[in-house]
Design an enzyme around this catalytic site. Sequence first.
Site, PDB file in Angstrom:
ATOM      1  N   GLU A  45       0.810  -1.049   0.037  1.00 53.21           N
ATOM      2  CA  GLU A  45       0.173   0.006   0.110  1.00 53.21           C
ATOM      3  C   GLU A  45       0.859   1.126   0.166  1.00 53.21           C
ATOM      4  O   GLU A  45       1.827   1.279   0.567  1.00 53.21           O
ATOM      5  CB  GLU A  45      -0.857   0.102   1.360  1.00 53.21           C
ATOM      6  CG  GLU A  45      -1.862   1.061   1.274  1.00 53.21           C
ATOM      7  CD  GLU A  45      -2.737   0.920   2.548  1.00 53.21           C
ATOM      8  OE1 GLU A  45      -3.715   1.563   2.671  1.00 53.21           O
ATOM      9  OE2 GLU A  45      -2.304   0.488   3.548  1.00 53.21           O
ATOM     10  N   LYS A 115      -9.851   1.322  -2.165  1.00 55.90           N
ATOM     11  CA  LYS A 115     -10.185   0.803  -0.876  1.00 55.90           C
ATOM     12  C   LYS A 115     -11.496   1.209  -0.408  1.00 55.90           C
ATOM     13  O   LYS A 115     -11.943   2.381  -0.406  1.00 55.90           O
ATOM     14  CB  LYS A 115      -8.872   1.163   0.012  1.00 55.90           C
ATOM     15  CG  LYS A 115      -8.800   0.595   1.343  1.00 55.90           C
ATOM     16  CD  LYS A 115      -7.866   1.255   2.201  1.00 55.90           C
ATOM     17  CE  LYS A 115      -7.633   0.633   3.463  1.00 55.90           C
ATOM     18  NZ  LYS A 115      -6.514   1.377   4.088  1.00 55.90           N
ATOM     19  N   CYS A 156      -5.145  -3.733   2.778  1.00 57.52           N
ATOM     20  CA  CYS A 156      -5.017  -3.299   4.352  1.00 57.52           C
ATOM     21  C   CYS A 156      -6.198  -3.685   5.374  1.00 57.52           C
ATOM     22  O   CYS A 156      -6.466  -4.558   5.682  1.00 57.52           O
ATOM     23  CB  CYS A 156      -4.407  -1.827   4.518  1.00 57.52           C
ATOM     24  SG  CYS A 156      -3.374  -1.598   6.102  1.00 57.52           S
TER      25      CYS A 156
END
Length: 272
Positions: A45, A115, A156
């Site tokens: 990321e 995300k 994540c």
Amino acid sequence: MAFQKYLAAAIQVHAGVDKQANVDKAEAFIAEAAQRGARLVVLPEVFVWRGERRDESAQREPIPGPTTRRLAALAHSLGLYLVAGSILEHSDDERAYNTSLVFDPNGDIIATYRKIHLFDVDITGHVTVRESDTRRPGDQVVTVVTPLGTIGLSICYDLRFPELFRRLTQAGAEIITLPSAFTFPTGAAHWEILIRARAIENQVYLIAPDQIGKSAGGVVDYGNSLIVDPWGTTLARAADREMVIYAEVDREHQRRVREQLPCLQHTRLTPV
């Protein structure tokens, strides 16, 4: 041509505020992985730029844009599939999408994932982060069919939301990528446990490259990048430094796991 066995690589780096240096370093590690024979390479990321949150708006990029053109050329020249961790992408307001991309060996962007889950936490004495102050959430579950298998995309904090991983699997995912900048206290407690759980629950390969070290904003990342197989076996783990880890993806092994323990066929409840 479909590949039944191939080498996958996850790259662990410590990204800073110098974009040129960060992308140069990523390129060197990608080239190293290609030399070792990796067909699928995954970056962590925000590998392009990691600095103070107040500076994020100025660091946003269009997609396609300068960084993606460079990565596209690299994927093409090396002839591999590249999951470009995440890039801070322009949105319609001052916030950035945190966007993961898949490049094919022609250098084409074949998947784009923004995300969904934003990391807004305050763990007393350890870390306070409010991603929603500067980042905008996506709303699409993304998979892409490739000769390496169907790849599902996550980033994540998404790791804590099993319904996303089940939806990716129901959409055909055989490999799920999890580029991360996972913080140290939560990483030490939950990183490996959750990665292995998501791999076991969904009988997928899970490739999770993490950032390592302290960011310019003072956040310490956990490292310990992992590649885990559909049985939950940890195939590769990074040491406490910048590096590349490797593991073989064996789709016949995955087929046997899913055949012998057919829990995906026994699902009775639909993820919300």
